[in-house]
Motif scaffolding. Structure first.
Motif, mmCIF file in Angstrom:
data_model
loop_
_atom_site.group_PDB
_atom_site.id
_atom_site.type_symbol
_atom_site.label_atom_id
_atom_site.label_comp_id
_atom_site.label_asym_id
_atom_site.label_seq_id
_atom_site.Cartn_x
_atom_site.Cartn_y
_atom_site.Cartn_z
ATOM 1 N N ASP A 36 62.222 17.797 32.569
ATOM 2 C CA ASP A 36 62.800 18.809 33.444
ATOM 3 C C ASP A 36 63.233 18.086 34.725
ATOM 4 N N ILE A 37 64.477 18.231 35.109
ATOM 5 C CA ILE A 37 65.027 17.487 36.250
ATOM 6 C C ILE A 37 64.261 17.755 37.541
ATOM 7 N N SER A 38 63.665 18.928 37.665
ATOM 8 C CA SER A 38 62.930 19.251 38.896
ATOM 9 C C SER A 38 61.672 18.397 39.050
ATOM 10 N N ASN A 39 61.234 17.760 37.957
ATOM 11 C CA ASN A 39 60.033 16.923 37.997
ATOM 12 C C ASN A 39 60.347 15.433 38.126
ATOM 13 N N TYR A 58 73.281 22.845 34.306
ATOM 14 C CA TYR A 58 74.111 24.025 34.039
ATOM 15 C C TYR A 58 74.905 24.333 35.302
ATOM 16 N N THR A 59 75.958 25.099 35.135
ATOM 17 C CA THR A 59 76.750 25.579 36.263
ATOM 18 C C THR A 59 76.616 27.088 36.289
ATOM 19 N N ASP A 67 69.692 25.201 41.265
ATOM 20 C CA ASP A 67 68.812 25.051 42.430
ATOM 21 C C ASP A 67 67.757 23.980 42.191
ATOM 22 N N GLU A 68 67.200 23.950 40.970
ATOM 23 C CA GLU A 68 66.122 23.006 40.674
ATOM 24 C C GLU A 68 66.605 21.562 40.571
ATOM 25 N N ALA A 69 67.930 21.357 40.610
ATOM 26 C CA ALA A 69 68.486 20.002 40.542
ATOM 27 C C ALA A 69 69.068 19.538 41.876
ATOM 28 N N LEU A 70 69.036 20.388 42.888
ATOM 29 C CA LEU A 70 69.677 20.043 44.168
ATOM 30 C C LEU A 70 69.043 18.832 44.840
#
Length: 150
Positions: A36-39, A58-59, A67-70
């Motif tokens: 998961d990119i947020s981790n 995703y877009t 938001d979790e990739a910002l």
């Protein structure tokens, strides 16, 4: 050869995209990690541990990044990923016209700034992978592997 597939998802569509990519890596005997990119902290991505990096954002709305990739996206501007082959594939909704899956393009641009090498053309998936996009994702993954072997 080692690959990392980082994904962001709300609906599960992008995890399906990531899983299609992972299937091809596994079929080609590439050691692959799904995260998961947020981790993931981009400062922890090292060329000696990662040959191929795949980002699956995703877009949503009118071209917004997940938001979790910002944080990951913003931190890329300070990271050196020289020597790593990368690719980006992700979902969006054609309903948004010119903003369809633009997170793919934004991540490609940001990753190029890190010194990483683009190994395949990004794949824009409408909602979730269908038969046609599954083939595209397999070809995308095979191109990444071919780029990493050179």
């Amino acid at each position: 050869m080692k690959a990392r597939v980082l994904f962001a998802t709300i609906t599960g569509n992008n995890e399906d995209v990531a899983d299609e990519i992972i299937k091809t890596f596994q079929a080609k005997d590439v050691e692959v990690t799904k995260e998961d990119i947020s981790n993931v902290d981009p400062f922890d991505i090292k060329p000696e541990e990662t040959d191929i990096l795949v980002v699956v954002p995703y877009t949503f709305d009118k071209g917004s990044l997940p938001d979790e990739a910002l944080d990951f996206f913003e931190d890329l501007s300070d990271v050196d990923l020289s020597g790593i082959i990368f690719g980006v594939a992700g979902s969006g909704d054609t309903f948004y016209g010119k903003d369809f899956a633009v997170a793919v393009d934004k991540f490609e641009t940001q990753l190029l700034k890190t010194g990483a090498i683009k190994g395949a053309t990004g794949v824009h998936v409408n909602l979730s992978p269908n038969k046609s996009t599954k083939l595209q994702l397999a070809q995308f993954t095979e191109a990444l592997i071919a780029s990493a072997v050179k």
